[in-house]
Motif scaffolding. Structure first.
Motif, short mmCIF file in Angstrom:
data_model
loop_
_atom_site.label_atom_id
_atom_site.label_comp_id
_atom_site.label_asym_id
_atom_site.label_seq_id
_atom_site.Cartn_x
_atom_site.Cartn_y
_atom_site.Cartn_z
N SER A 194 7.26 -7.50 12.30
CA SER A 194 7.03 -8.84 12.87
C SER A 194 5.88 -8.86 13.87
N ARG A 195 5.55 -7.70 14.47
CA ARG A 195 4.49 -7.69 15.50
C ARG A 195 3.11 -7.88 14.92
N ILE A 196 2.96 -7.64 13.62
CA ILE A 196 1.62 -7.74 13.04
C ILE A 196 1.58 -8.71 11.86
N GLN A 197 2.62 -9.47 11.66
CA GLN A 197 2.64 -10.47 10.60
C GLN A 197 1.81 -11.69 11.02
N PRO A 198 1.34 -12.52 10.06
CA PRO A 198 1.67 -12.46 8.63
C PRO A 198 0.74 -11.54 7.84
N LEU A 199 1.34 -10.80 6.93
CA LEU A 199 0.60 -10.00 5.97
C LEU A 199 1.09 -10.37 4.57
N ALA A 200 0.29 -10.10 3.59
CA ALA A 200 0.68 -10.40 2.21
C ALA A 200 1.31 -9.19 1.53
N PHE A 201 1.66 -8.18 2.33
CA PHE A 201 2.20 -6.94 1.81
C PHE A 201 2.96 -6.24 2.92
N SER A 202 3.65 -5.18 2.57
CA SER A 202 4.40 -4.42 3.57
C SER A 202 3.44 -3.82 4.60
N PHE A 249 11.45 7.75 1.11
CA PHE A 249 11.14 6.48 1.74
C PHE A 249 12.42 5.65 1.83
N VAL A 250 12.70 5.12 3.00
CA VAL A 250 13.82 4.17 3.17
C VAL A 250 13.20 2.80 3.29
N ILE A 251 13.43 1.94 2.29
CA ILE A 251 12.76 0.64 2.22
C ILE A 251 13.78 -0.48 2.16
N SER A 252 13.34 -1.69 2.50
CA SER A 252 14.19 -2.87 2.37
C SER A 252 14.05 -3.42 0.95
N SER A 268 9.25 -3.55 -2.60
CA SER A 268 8.96 -2.81 -3.82
C SER A 268 7.49 -2.45 -3.94
N ASP A 269 6.62 -3.11 -3.16
CA ASP A 269 5.20 -2.76 -3.23
C ASP A 269 4.95 -1.34 -2.73
N ILE A 270 5.80 -0.83 -1.84
CA ILE A 270 5.66 0.56 -1.39
C ILE A 270 5.94 1.51 -2.55
N LEU A 271 6.99 1.24 -3.30
CA LEU A 271 7.31 2.06 -4.46
C LEU A 271 6.17 2.01 -5.48
N GLU A 272 5.64 0.81 -5.71
CA GLU A 272 4.56 0.67 -6.68
C GLU A 272 3.30 1.40 -6.22
N TYR A 273 3.05 1.42 -4.91
CA TYR A 273 1.85 2.06 -4.38
C TYR A 273 1.95 3.58 -4.45
N PHE A 274 3.07 4.13 -4.02
CA PHE A 274 3.19 5.59 -3.92
C PHE A 274 3.72 6.24 -5.19
N GLY A 275 4.54 5.53 -5.97
CA GLY A 275 5.06 6.11 -7.20
C GLY A 275 6.04 7.25 -6.96
N ASP A 276 6.01 8.25 -7.84
CA ASP A 276 7.02 9.32 -7.78
C ASP A 276 6.53 10.59 -7.13
N HIS A 277 5.25 10.65 -6.73
CA HIS A 277 4.76 11.84 -6.04
C HIS A 277 3.52 11.48 -5.23
N TYR A 278 3.26 12.33 -4.25
CA TYR A 278 2.04 12.20 -3.45
C TYR A 278 1.53 13.61 -3.21
N HIS A 279 0.40 13.91 -3.82
CA HIS A 279 -0.13 15.27 -3.80
C HIS A 279 0.97 16.25 -4.22
N THR A 280 1.39 17.17 -3.36
CA THR A 280 2.34 18.21 -3.77
C THR A 280 3.80 17.81 -3.58
N ALA A 281 4.07 16.65 -3.02
CA ALA A 281 5.45 16.27 -2.70
C ALA A 281 6.01 15.28 -3.72
N GLN A 282 7.26 15.50 -4.10
CA GLN A 282 7.98 14.54 -4.92
C GLN A 282 8.58 13.46 -4.01
N LEU A 283 8.59 12.22 -4.49
CA LEU A 283 9.05 11.10 -3.68
C LEU A 283 10.34 10.50 -4.24
#
Length: 253
Positions: A12-20, A58-61, A65-80
């Motif tokens: 809320s401190r930096i809204q409004p945004l069109a994304f998380s 990731f713990v998301i609300s 879902s845009d966070i899931l779409e952005y990062f997917g199932d891995h980031y470099h060497t880490a599974q998500l």
């Protein structure tokens, strides 16, 4: 080791945004031969991996879902992996919801996805004990959780107190499997259910638990406000200059 990214807050401190807010572009990174914008949460994910995490939750609300779409199932060497926090119920609730996938056999390291800090590898300085905090010096500790130490032993967490007695705040923390379990069990007691991790830690210390604070951080910026966003841009710019001159970057607040 698991990394936990609590990303269910409303921002809320930096809204409004069109994304998380965790996807707010801050600076850039070189990827596959080209520069591209860098989402602010990527800085934390990178630091968790450098700190030893090979799996990240990731713990998301429900609306992020845009966070899931952005990062997917891995980031470099880490599974998500992803866990849903139905409503913004505080940091403790977010961290312990991750137990669904984290389990109780591995250490965990936790940071905040709307922050940028240096050095990148500072999490490596945290010892393999039940609870340890990575500490950073700031000009206004009253806006954060200030950590009072005796030697390296944590005596108290001063949660957003106007009269904070130390300039050192925690920017990330590590828990052993046993520490994660013990803190979760304490938080789950009917009389507790703390919103802030600092108040839970104070109860943990009062019950005989122990924690250490490691002053390994040089610069820390909370990107959750417009002023913080500006400070983050300045910090990243200074980090490039600092690397050229062999000195640590400085937060300009």
């Amino acid at each position: 080791m698991w990394g936990i990214v609590p990303a269910a807050g409303r921002g809320s401190r930096i809204q409004p945004l069109a994304f998380s807010k965790e996807l707010l572009p801050v600076g850039s990174r070189h990827d596959n031969g080209a520069d591209r914008p860098c989402a602010v949460a990527e800085y934390l994910v990178e630091r968790l991996i450098l700190g030893g995490a090979d799996k990240i939750c990731f713990v998301i609300s429900p609306g992020k879902s845009d966070i899931l779409e952005y990062f997917g199932d891995h980031y470099h060497t880490a599974q998500l992996a992803y866990v849903v926090q139905p409503s913004a119920s505080g940091l403790c609730d977010a961290v312990f919801r991750a137990s669904t996938v984290v389990g109780d056999r591995e250490d965990v390291v936790v940071g905040l996805p709307d922050t940028i800090w240096f050095p990148k590898t500072a999490l490596r300085e945290l010892p393999e004990i039940d609870l340890s905090f990575l500490l950073f010096p700031v000009e206004h500790p009253e806006f954060f959780d200030a950590v009072v130490l005796e030697d390296e032993q944590v005596q108290e967490i001063q949660v957003k107190r106007p009269d904070a007695t130390t300039k050192w705040i925690w920017g990330a923390f590590r828990m052993s499997a046993a520490g994660f379990r013990d803190l979760r069990q304490l938080w789950a007691l009917p009389e507790r259910r703390d919103e802030y991790f600092g108040t839970l830690v104070n109860a943990y210390l009062a019950a005989g638990g122990r924690g250490v604070g490691v002053k390994a951080g040089d610069a820390y910026v909370d990107v959750g406000t417009v002023n913080g966003y500006r400070a983050a841009i300045a910090l990243l710019s200074d980090a490039v200059e600092a690397a050229d001159h062999g000195r640590p970057p400085r937060a300009r607040l």
